[in-house]
Design a protein around this motif. Structure first.
Motif, PDB file in Angstrom:
ATOM      1  N   MET A  75      -0.092  -8.916   2.540  1.00  0.00           N
ATOM      2  CA  MET A  75      -0.261  -8.199   1.485  1.00  0.00           C
ATOM      3  C   MET A  75      -1.415  -6.930   1.317  1.00  0.00           C
ATOM      4  O   MET A  75      -1.404  -6.421   0.088  1.00  0.00           O
ATOM      5  N   SER A  76      -1.563  -6.563   2.393  1.00  0.00           N
ATOM      6  CA  SER A  76      -2.135  -6.072   2.292  1.00  0.00           C
ATOM      7  C   SER A  76      -1.465  -4.621   2.527  1.00  0.00           C
ATOM      8  O   SER A  76      -2.143  -3.402   1.584  1.00  0.00           O
ATOM      9  N   SER A  77      -0.489  -4.907   2.236  1.00  0.00           N
ATOM     10  CA  SER A  77       0.040  -3.363   2.307  1.00  0.00           C
ATOM     11  C   SER A  77       0.168  -2.987   0.629  1.00  0.00           C
ATOM     12  O   SER A  77       0.715  -2.268   1.218  1.00  0.00           O
ATOM     13  N   LEU A  78      -0.086  -3.502  -0.117  1.00  0.00           N
ATOM     14  CA  LEU A  78      -0.133  -3.349  -1.383  1.00  0.00           C
ATOM     15  C   LEU A  78      -1.569  -2.041  -1.932  1.00  0.00           C
ATOM     16  O   LEU A  78      -1.096  -1.364  -2.448  1.00  0.00           O
ATOM     17  N   THR A  79      -2.603  -2.750  -0.700  1.00  0.00           N
ATOM     18  CA  THR A  79      -3.569  -1.655  -0.813  1.00  0.00           C
ATOM     19  C   THR A  79      -3.141  -0.093  -0.736  1.00  0.00           C
ATOM     20  O   THR A  79      -3.879   1.013  -1.478  1.00  0.00           O
ATOM     21  N   ASP A  80      -1.925   0.070  -0.100  1.00  0.00           N
ATOM     22  CA  ASP A  80      -1.810   1.419   0.167  1.00  0.00           C
ATOM     23  C   ASP A  80      -0.536   2.160  -0.589  1.00  0.00           C
ATOM     24  O   ASP A  80       0.064   2.896  -0.603  1.00  0.00           O
ATOM     25  N   VAL A  81      -0.687   1.109  -1.829  1.00  0.00           N
ATOM     26  CA  VAL A  81       0.598   1.826  -2.553  1.00  0.00           C
ATOM     27  C   VAL A  81       0.606   3.062  -3.423  1.00  0.00           C
ATOM     28  O   VAL A  81       1.611   3.966  -3.370  1.00  0.00           O
ATOM     29  N   PHE A  82      -0.948   3.242  -3.421  1.00  0.00           N
ATOM     30  CA  PHE A  82      -1.175   4.508  -3.722  1.00  0.00           C
ATOM     31  C   PHE A  82      -1.918   5.574  -2.842  1.00  0.00           C
ATOM     32  O   PHE A  82      -2.772   6.901  -2.810  1.00  0.00           O
ATOM     33  N   GLU A  83      -1.359   5.527  -1.561  1.00  0.00           N
ATOM     34  CA  GLU A  83      -2.387   5.834  -0.393  1.00  0.00           C
ATOM     35  C   GLU A  83      -2.429   7.267  -0.235  1.00  0.00           C
ATOM     36  O   GLU A  83      -1.605   8.108  -1.035  1.00  0.00           O
ATOM     37  N   VAL A  84      -3.413   8.459  -0.110  1.00  0.00           N
ATOM     38  CA  VAL A  84      -3.763   9.163   0.178  1.00  0.00           C
ATOM     39  C   VAL A  84      -2.654  10.037   1.203  1.00  0.00           C
ATOM     40  O   VAL A  84      -3.000   9.873   2.422  1.00  0.00           O
ATOM     41  N   GLY A  85      -1.423  10.776   0.800  1.00  0.00           N
ATOM     42  CA  GLY A  85      -0.847  10.819   1.607  1.00  0.00           C
ATOM     43  C   GLY A  85      -0.171  11.048   2.795  1.00  0.00           C
ATOM     44  O   GLY A  85      -0.450  12.118   3.797  1.00  0.00           O
ATOM     45  N   SER A  86      -0.113  10.144   3.372  1.00  0.00           N
ATOM     46  CA  SER A  86       0.241  10.197   4.883  1.00  0.00           C
ATOM     47  C   SER A  86       1.580   9.643   5.319  1.00  0.00           C
ATOM     48  O   SER A  86       2.644   8.318   4.727  1.00  0.00           O
ATOM     49  N   GLY A  87       1.971  10.971   5.264  1.00  0.00           N
ATOM     50  CA  GLY A  87       3.864  11.056   4.275  1.00  0.00           C
ATOM     51  C   GLY A  87       4.436  11.111   6.923  1.00  0.00           C
ATOM     52  O   GLY A  87       5.654  10.935   6.383  1.00  0.00           O
ATOM     53  N   TYR A  90       7.970  -2.416  -8.726  1.00  0.00           N
ATOM     54  CA  TYR A  90       9.428  -2.693  -8.036  1.00  0.00           C
ATOM     55  C   TYR A  90       8.797  -1.571  -6.786  1.00  0.00           C
ATOM     56  O   TYR A  90       9.674  -1.506  -5.550  1.00  0.00           O
ATOM     57  N   LEU A  91       8.002   0.112  -6.784  1.00  0.00           N
ATOM     58  CA  LEU A  91       6.631   0.155  -5.285  1.00  0.00           C
ATOM     59  C   LEU A  91       6.197  -0.893  -4.695  1.00  0.00           C
ATOM     60  O   LEU A  91       6.886  -1.155  -3.423  1.00  0.00           O
ATOM     61  N   ALA A  92       5.817  -1.350  -4.916  1.00  0.00           N
ATOM     62  CA  ALA A  92       5.578  -2.937  -3.848  1.00  0.00           C
ATOM     63  C   ALA A  92       6.433  -3.732  -3.623  1.00  0.00           C
ATOM     64  O   ALA A  92       6.480  -3.848  -2.160  1.00  0.00           O
ATOM     65  N   GLY A  93       7.668  -3.987  -4.712  1.00  0.00           N
ATOM     66  CA  GLY A  93       8.918  -4.864  -3.738  1.00  0.00           C
ATOM     67  C   GLY A  93       9.438  -3.981  -2.992  1.00  0.00           C
ATOM     68  O   GLY A  93       9.792  -4.236  -1.632  1.00  0.00           O
ATOM     69  N   LEU A  94       9.706  -3.209  -2.825  1.00  0.00           N
ATOM     70  CA  LEU A  94       9.947  -1.659  -1.847  1.00  0.00           C
ATOM     71  C   LEU A  94       9.687  -2.410  -0.995  1.00  0.00           C
ATOM     72  O   LEU A  94       9.846  -1.426   0.546  1.00  0.00           O
ATOM     73  N   GLN A  95       9.041  -1.876  -0.453  1.00  0.00           N
ATOM     74  CA  GLN A  95       7.401  -1.567   0.161  1.00  0.00           C
ATOM     75  C   GLN A  95       7.710  -3.252   1.096  1.00  0.00           C
ATOM     76  O   GLN A  95       7.662  -3.057   2.782  1.00  0.00           O
ATOM     77  N   GLY A  96       8.537  -4.122   1.259  1.00  0.00           N
ATOM     78  CA  GLY A  96       8.816  -5.349   1.035  1.00  0.00           C
ATOM     79  C   GLY A  96       9.898  -5.501   2.398  1.00  0.00           C
ATOM     80  O   GLY A  96      10.789  -5.580   2.737  1.00  0.00           O
ATOM     81  N   VAL A  97      10.861  -3.838   1.345  1.00  0.00           N
ATOM     82  CA  VAL A  97      12.094  -3.804   2.131  1.00  0.00           C
ATOM     83  C   VAL A  97      12.134  -3.164   3.658  1.00  0.00           C
ATOM     84  O   VAL A  97      12.366  -2.353   3.693  1.00  0.00           O
ATOM     85  N   ASP A  98      12.587  -3.789   3.707  1.00  0.00           N
ATOM     86  CA  ASP A  98      13.073  -3.743   5.388  1.00  0.00           C
ATOM     87  C   ASP A  98      14.195  -2.017   5.794  1.00  0.00           C
ATOM     88  O   ASP A  98      15.466  -2.345   5.366  1.00  0.00           O
ATOM     89  N   ILE A 126      22.261  -3.544  -0.676  1.00  0.00           N
ATOM     90  CA  ILE A 126      21.120  -3.866  -0.021  1.00  0.00           C
ATOM     91  C   ILE A 126      19.194  -4.557  -0.867  1.00  0.00           C
ATOM     92  O   ILE A 126      18.990  -5.207  -0.759  1.00  0.00           O
ATOM     93  N   THR A 127      18.877  -3.132  -1.019  1.00  0.00           N
ATOM     94  CA  THR A 127      17.993  -2.975  -1.895  1.00  0.00           C
ATOM     95  C   THR A 127      17.744  -3.607  -2.890  1.00  0.00           C
ATOM     96  O   THR A 127      16.955  -4.735  -3.288  1.00  0.00           O
ATOM     97  N   LEU A 128      18.494  -3.530  -4.278  1.00  0.00           N
ATOM     98  CA  LEU A 128      18.235  -4.223  -5.035  1.00  0.00           C
ATOM     99  C   LEU A 128      18.409  -5.724  -5.214  1.00  0.00           C
ATOM    100  O   LEU A 128      17.405  -6.511  -5.736  1.00  0.00           O
ATOM    101  N   PRO A 129      19.063  -6.542  -3.923  1.00  0.00           N
ATOM    102  CA  PRO A 129      19.509  -8.126  -4.063  1.00  0.00           C
ATOM    103  C   PRO A 129      17.767  -8.506  -3.816  1.00  0.00           C
ATOM    104  O   PRO A 129      17.535  -8.911  -4.258  1.00  0.00           O
ATOM    105  N   LEU A 130      17.318  -7.155  -2.452  1.00  0.00           N
ATOM    106  CA  LEU A 130      16.498  -7.881  -1.991  1.00  0.00           C
ATOM    107  C   LEU A 130      14.865  -7.574  -3.419  1.00  0.00           C
ATOM    108  O   LEU A 130      13.423  -8.297  -2.434  1.00  0.00           O
TER     109      LEU A 130
END
Lengths: 299, 314
Positions: free
Chosen positions: A1-13, B191-199, B220-224
């Motif tokens: 779940m820690s990946s959520l902390t960087d939902v708004f991370e500062v621009g690491s593109g 949805y952003l948090a959900g998208l981060q879980g999509v491989d 692929i994305t939508l079902p995930l």
């Protein structure tokens, strides 16, 4: 779940650039421009009402009611902030809001931490059943119990004091849920070690577990504070009648809007003052807000 | 909000000596009591009390008389009750799917490589921090039919003015638009948090196999994103169904009853319309709100179970 902390991370593109599929370079470039344009348009539309509030709060009455559309300030003024402060007890409303919010936050967070700890770390008969019963209160819509709460607050002699808002608003389970999840992740051995060293249950909680809970504490305090500062339904019922006891949202809707019907400069000025503390809080603690919200959402 | 499977530790309990268990129970009650007292007194007791009051009438002298099912009979024959139900339905049907679709679109847009995307995300999320009251007050000003920004803008681009405040249908539309503005950031965030879980590798593999962008998104994305969609659907349904502060600050439920939602009607009945004489009727409408919320939640549980079964089947 820690990946959520960087939902708004500062621009690491950078890492993601490597991941994007390699296509014809020009097509990719054009697509990026298109996406950037769309993103800018959406963001401008979303930000515009807040800009309009700011502009209105600092505009003269004449400018606001002048014909035609003016998107930029012409004559800046702070009159809109002065007049309502003279006509209404705005500072009192601010103080009431602050008092109610701080007291509610203190009571809620203490109750939630203690209960969350017990449900996560102490083994007792009926623990799961009790937790489910308490959890089910989350489904009760506040508006469904507003009439009995009103009668109860009159019956307990709370009606007419700020405590008629503070106590019922402190009765929440959501924080217990968050706290329990957090405490479960803390190893039992830590608590047991403290107990072997002779610490009582409360001592073990306070001296060993609590210092590890700063992120939890931050999320609980921020979510409770934000929710209570913005609360409207119950305070409207519990504080009806006495202008000196209003909170900012109630004062704005019950008094300011009613008497300053078309004086939108003044209404927007006080509205701005009301949202400012929360916006500052949000900007400063964005990471915790977002994590708290996303965490509660995705479990 | 889905409930976690609870961890059962009964086996461990049995190994503890009786004295220790008694001690633990004592300590536990000390930890839980504050929260239990607050919830019991201010939430559970009022819930029971609400059912009782809904069978009572309170007359102008403050005397209580038993009404039997009178309040409920009044409710089902009350055209304003049904109008506020219809308004709530229209409001929910317009805000929930549109908000989620917009939130998903923005999340997909801002999930990829894009300069400044952190700033974009923060700004789009910002209205959620602004309270329902502040949003409603701001909405009332933006949609003011004489001097509001929206009408001035429509006229500036050559469109006719709209009577946002005196026409019921337009008033409801304006509340829907303002609500979408406030809530789309929440949908985007989840949805952003959900998208981060999509491989990302899976999508790339699909693309290598010749799937178009749309196909890989659709299949692929939508079902995930199922869990995120499900959570948002329930949260938004309940939120829309119980909307009050934005409506009250923006229109007070007017003109007439054309923007009165079920919760604002309950408030009007008990505390606004005729003083406290309609407390019993207000409580009955409150009980109806509770029962409908229960129904929504029950459907959630059933769907959730079915969804989990389907996922396990894959």
């Amino acid at each position: 779940m820690s990946s959520l902390t960087d939902v708004f991370e500062v621009g690491s593109g950078l890492p993601e650039v490597a991941r994007t599929p390699r296509g014809p370079k020009r097509k990719h470039g054009r697509l990026l421009w298109l996406r950037l344009t769309v993103a800018i348009v959406i963001t401008v539309v979303m930000a515009f009402p807040l800009y309009w509030m700011l502009l209105t709060a600092f505009s003269t009455r004449a400018d606001l009611y002048a014909p035609g559309l003016h998107l930029w300030p012409r004559h800046l003024t702070i009159d809109n902030f002065v007049a309502p402060f003279q006509a209404f007890p705005v500072w009192r409303w601010f103080g009431n809001s602050l008092f109610i919010t701080v007291m509610t936050t203190i009571i809620t967070v203490i109750c939630n931490l203690l209960a969350g700890y017990a449900f996560a770390k102490l083994r007792f008969r009926g623990r799961n059943a009790l937790f489910l019963v308490l959890l089910s209160t989350m489904m009760i819509p506040p508006q469904a119990i507003i009439v009995p709460q009103f009668k109860l607050s009159v019956g307990l002699g709370l009606y007419g004091s700020l405590w008629s808002v503070i106590l019922p608003e402190s009765a929440v389970i959501f924080g217990v849920f968050l706290a329990r999840q957090f405490f479960i992740a803390i190893p039992d051995e830590l608590v047991e070690a403290a107990r072997v060293d002779g610490a009582g249950q409360f001592r073990a909680f306070r001296s060993v577990v609590l210092p590890l809970c700063k992120p939890l504490l931050a999320v609980l305090i921020l979510l409770t504070f934000m929710g209570e500062w913005n609360a409207f339904g119950w305070p409207l019922v519990a504080l009806s009648g006495n202008q000196n006891q209003f909170t900012l949202p109630i004062g704005i809707v019950a008094d300011l809007q009613g008497q300053y019907t078309s004086n939108y400069g003044a209404i927007m000025a006080i509205n701005l003052l009301m949202i400012l503390p929360i916006v500052i809080l949000f900007v400063a603690f964005q990471k915790y807000f977002v994590e708290g919200l996303a965490r509660s959402g995705l479990k | 909000m889905t409930v976690h499977p609870l961890r059962l530790r009964g086996a461990r309990d049995a190994r503890q000596p009786l004295r220790v268990r008694a001690n633990t129970t004592l300590a536990a009650s000390g930890f839980i009591l504050p929260n239990l007292v607050m919830l019991g007194l201010f939430t559970l007791f009022p819930l029971v009390y609400a059912f009782v009051i809904s069978f009572q009438n309170l007359d102008s002298l403050g005397w209580i008389t038993w009404a039997g099912f009178g309040n409920y009979v009044t409710m089902v024959t009350d055209p304003v009750f049904w109008q506020s139900m219809a308004n709530t339905g229209v409001f929910t049907l317009c805000t929930v799917p549109v908000g989620m679709a917009l939130g998903l679109a923005i999340a997909v847009l801002l999930n990829g490589v894009l300069p400044g995307r952190t700033l974009f995300r923060s700004i789009i999320f910002l209205p959620l921090v602004v309270s329902g009251v502040a949003t409603g007050v701001l909405g009332a000003w933006m949609f003011d039919q004489n001097n509001g920004f929206i009408d001035k803008m429509l006229q500036a681009i050559g469109l006719p003015a709209v009577d946002w405040q005196s026409n019921g249908a337009w008033a409801l539309t304006s509340i829907i638009l303002v609500t979408l503005w406030q809530r789309v950031g929440f949908d985007m965030l989840i949805y952003l948090a959900g998208l981060q879980g999509v491989d990302a590798g899976v999508q790339e593999a699909a693309r290598v196999d010749g799937a178009s962008g749309w196909q890989s998104f659709r299949y692929i994305t939508l079902p995930l994103l199922g869990p995120s969609t499900f959570f948002l659907l329930i949260m938004n349904l309940i939120y829309s169904f119980q909307v009050f502060d934005t409506v009250w600050a923006m229109t007070r439920g007017g003109p007439g009853y054309s923007t009165t939602t079920i919760v604002s009607y309950a408030y009007r009945l008990a505390f606004d319309e005729s003083g406290p004489s309609l407390l019993g009727y207000g409580a009955a409408v409150g009980v109806a709100i509770y029962l409908i919320t229960l129904a929504i939640t029950a459907v959630q549980w059933r769907l959730n179970i079915r969804r989990e079964h389907a996922e396990q089947g894959v």
